[in-house]
Enzyme design. Structure first.
Site, short mmCIF file in Angstrom:
data_model
loop_
_atom_site.label_atom_id
_atom_site.label_comp_id
_atom_site.label_asym_id
_atom_site.label_seq_id
_atom_site.Cartn_x
_atom_site.Cartn_y
_atom_site.Cartn_z
N ARG A 110 2.76 13.14 -8.38
CA ARG A 110 2.45 14.71 -7.81
C ARG A 110 3.64 14.94 -7.86
O ARG A 110 4.17 15.44 -7.36
CB ARG A 110 1.65 15.09 -6.44
N PHE A 153 -4.24 12.03 -7.35
CA PHE A 153 -5.93 10.38 -8.04
C PHE A 153 -6.90 11.21 -7.90
O PHE A 153 -7.69 9.67 -8.91
CB PHE A 153 -5.26 9.21 -6.40
N LYS A 217 0.36 -4.91 -0.22
CA LYS A 217 0.27 -5.52 1.00
C LYS A 217 0.37 -3.75 1.81
O LYS A 217 1.24 -2.89 1.10
CB LYS A 217 1.13 -6.03 1.58
N HIS A 247 5.67 -10.38 -1.98
CA HIS A 247 7.31 -10.43 -2.66
C HIS A 247 7.95 -11.85 -2.19
O HIS A 247 9.32 -11.87 -2.64
CB HIS A 247 8.15 -8.77 -2.45
N GLU A 285 14.49 -8.55 11.66
CA GLU A 285 15.34 -7.47 10.94
C GLU A 285 16.01 -7.12 12.49
O GLU A 285 15.24 -6.91 13.37
CB GLU A 285 13.79 -6.53 10.36
N ASP A 304 1.43 -6.83 9.44
CA ASP A 304 2.42 -6.28 8.77
C ASP A 304 3.55 -7.09 7.74
O ASP A 304 3.93 -7.36 6.92
CB ASP A 304 4.05 -4.69 9.03
N HIS A 309 3.38 -12.64 5.31
CA HIS A 309 4.26 -13.69 5.01
C HIS A 309 4.76 -14.42 4.95
O HIS A 309 4.22 -15.94 5.01
CB HIS A 309 5.48 -12.06 4.90
N LYS A 407 11.50 -6.42 15.03
CA LYS A 407 12.49 -5.62 14.48
C LYS A 407 13.28 -5.25 15.48
O LYS A 407 13.28 -5.84 16.60
CB LYS A 407 11.63 -4.07 13.55
#
Length: 555
Positions: A110, A153, A217, A247, A285, A304, A309, A407
């Site tokens: 957009r 979309f 994902k 990834h 992380e 997540d 993963h 995290k």
């Protein structure tokens, strides 16, 4: 500390300058016969550099894997993923000589942009984030094939314009009708985009060509939503046309798990319950959620990271040897592992969730999760999750797998630690081995890709004192080739139709079957435990392993 070195002779000398460099047009793996555009300019491969190409064809060091005539359409092209990863990866592939002369890149978003505006955005992203040097001739060749489609979309006219752009690129760039559609958009838009592709005939390839969908994902937020999304996507694309991106599976170290286990006789005989005490898989992380409140809140660390993963890493660590290194054989063995997973009977004692709290981290005072912009102060979303799983098969019966992700932890690290049982009998005095730990093989996925082996060794001197030491293998020190960025490898695999590193829908659904009962338990039982930013998670996570007489590794 000992450093391993790769064995073997140096690569042969580069071909003489007069030898003709291979071109993508000559070596394409595509089965299409569509001609290249007459005015397409091929940037020759550098014969000397070709020996250092990390994406070359494994069957012949001299032949890189080069995509055939093709194009890539990126939906959500203005997002961070596209700017920081996808666009630079496309340029790096072109710079390595791994894309065809007429490769085309189409952005859909957009924005009130013209083609040249989009090209400038790509140019800036490449300059900032590409891993290879900027070369004007490569850029010009790539830029000639860039197009931009403005629209929403649900905008039929925008998709009609996209169809015309694809036809024009087929004629002017010789893409052969081969296009991959990369959905770099929030999951709620997946159904709309694939349905629009079907409605406007973009999902149906012309005869002799291909169309593929690339989906990021998270693929659903539970089993029911994943099944619903699979049904929608497979109504438009055949299963072998769908590439689900994880990834992590594009990282060299993850792929090296299979090489470590099945190309080396020294490891596989002890890779089982007779020798392994337990396995720890960690993704830590050191940052918070940043500006991702809209995405992260309501999803959390388990959905997540663990669902995709870490369960993929567990499957690769635990699987049996596949009959071949291809998509179907890998799927078969990974599914056996996921289907054999047994949850602990007491989910309260063997699963933990937490939220990071305000604290000093790295000399800086950082806010807690509930103080982040856009987060409801009553949120129960987990920023830390730890679970214990067991695999009910002959190889792993009784061996716990501990998975944790979070995290604002002590440092950024992803690793797989295979921890071995202690020696059944020791002839040494207890004082000689007082500080001796358990042997371990630690596969480092990031940030320092490689592997560490921990074992006991005698300390130099006149007394018998044994201490833990490590042997360390690091990719950067053992190979002259640089590791490709994960998205380089995965985008190239999509264009080649190589599905080895992409989870199939069966794996996605089996992973949700594992996680759903845990999420339901957490929803019904209180709030996440608080842990100080910069720590290694809530105390409850330490207590979880202490109940089993074990403790977490400190990476």
């Amino acid at each position: 500390m000992s450093k391993t070195r790769s064995a073997g002779a140096e690569p042969p000398a580069a071909p003489a300058p007069q030898a003709a460099a291979p071109t993508a047009q000559a070596e394409t793996s595509s089965t299409t016969t569509a001609p290249q555009a007459a005015d397409a300019v091929r940037v020759p491969l550098d014969p000397a550099a070709d020996w250092d190409n990390p994406l070359r064809d494994d069957r012949d060091r001299r032949l890189p894997r080069i995509a055939g005539p093709s194009g890539l359409v990126i939906f959500g092209v203005t997002g961070d993923l596209s700017r920081k990863k996808l666009m630079p990866a496309v340029y790096d592939l072109a710079n390595r000589g791994l894309l065809p002369p007429g490769f085309s890149l189409v952005g859909f978003a957009r924005r009130d942009w013209e083609d040249q505006d989009f090209a400038q955005v790509v140019h800036d992203a490449v300059k900032e984030h590409a891993r290879t040097a900027f070369r004007e001739e490569v850029w010009q060749q790539l830029a000639e094939g860039m197009r931009f489609i403005p629209g929403d979309f649900d905008d039929d006219k925008a998709f009609e314009q996209l169809g015309k752009a694809v036809d024009e690129l087929n004629a002017s760039r010789g893409t052969g009708g081969n296009f991959a559609f990369y959905l770099s958009v929030p999951p709620k838009f997946f159904p709309k985009v694939v349905q629009q592709l079907k409605k406007h005939g973009l999902a149906d390839p012309p005869e002799g060509s291909w169309r593929r969908a690339v989906i990021e994902k998270p693929f659903g937020h539970d089993l029911a939503s994943a099944r619903e999304l699979n049904a929608i996507v497979h109504d438009v694309f055949e299963p072998d046309q769908v590439f689900r991106i994880d990834h992590y599976l594009g990282k060299e170290t993850v792929q090296n798990i299979l090489a470590l286990r099945f190309a080396n006789q020294m490891y596989e005989p002890i890779w089982n319950r007779s020798y392994v005490d337990h396995v720890q898989i960690t993704m830590a992380e050191d940052i918070g959620i940043g500006g991702r409140a809209g995405y992260y809140d309501g999803i959390g660390a388990a959905r997540d990271v663990i669902q995709n993963h870490l369960l993929q890493l567990m499957a690769l660590t635990a699987m049996e040897e596949p009959i071949a290194f291809d998509a179907e054989a890998l799927l078969t063995e990974k599914l056996k592992v996921l289907k054999s997973v047994r949850l602990p009977e007491d989910l309260g004692a063997h699963t933990v969730r937490g939220q990071y709290a305000e604290a000093w981290q790295g000399g800086e005072k950082v806010i807690g999760y509930l103080q982040e912009d856009g987060i409801d102060p009553r949120s129960k979303t987990d920023t830390y999750a730890a679970i214990k799983l067991e695999i009910d098969n002959r190889r792993w019966a009784g061996v716990p797998f501990y998975l944790r992700a979070g995290k604002r932890l002590g440092r950024r690290v992803t690793e797989i630690a295979v921890v071995f049982q202690r020696a059944p009998h020791s002839p040494f005095d207890s004082t000689a081995t007082e500080e001796l730990g358990q042997n371990a093989i630690v596969i480092r996925v990031q940030p320092d890709e490689g592997m560490t082996v921990r074992f006991g060794s005698k300390v130099p001197g006149t007394s018998m004192e044994i201490r833990d030491v490590t042997m360390d293998f690091a990719y950067g020190e053992s190979f002259t080739e640089s590791s490709p960025e994960a998205y380089e490898r995965l985008i190239l695999d999509v264009l080649l139709g190589d599905a080895n590193l992409f989870p199939r829908h069966q794996e996605v659904e089996e992973s949700w079957k594992i996680l759903d009962p845990i999420e339901e338990h957490w929803t019904a039982h209180g709030r996440p435990a608080q842990y100080a930013s910069g720590s290694w998670g809530p105390e409850e996570a330490d207590e979880m392993l202490a109940r089993d007489g074990r403790s977490w590794r400190r990476p």
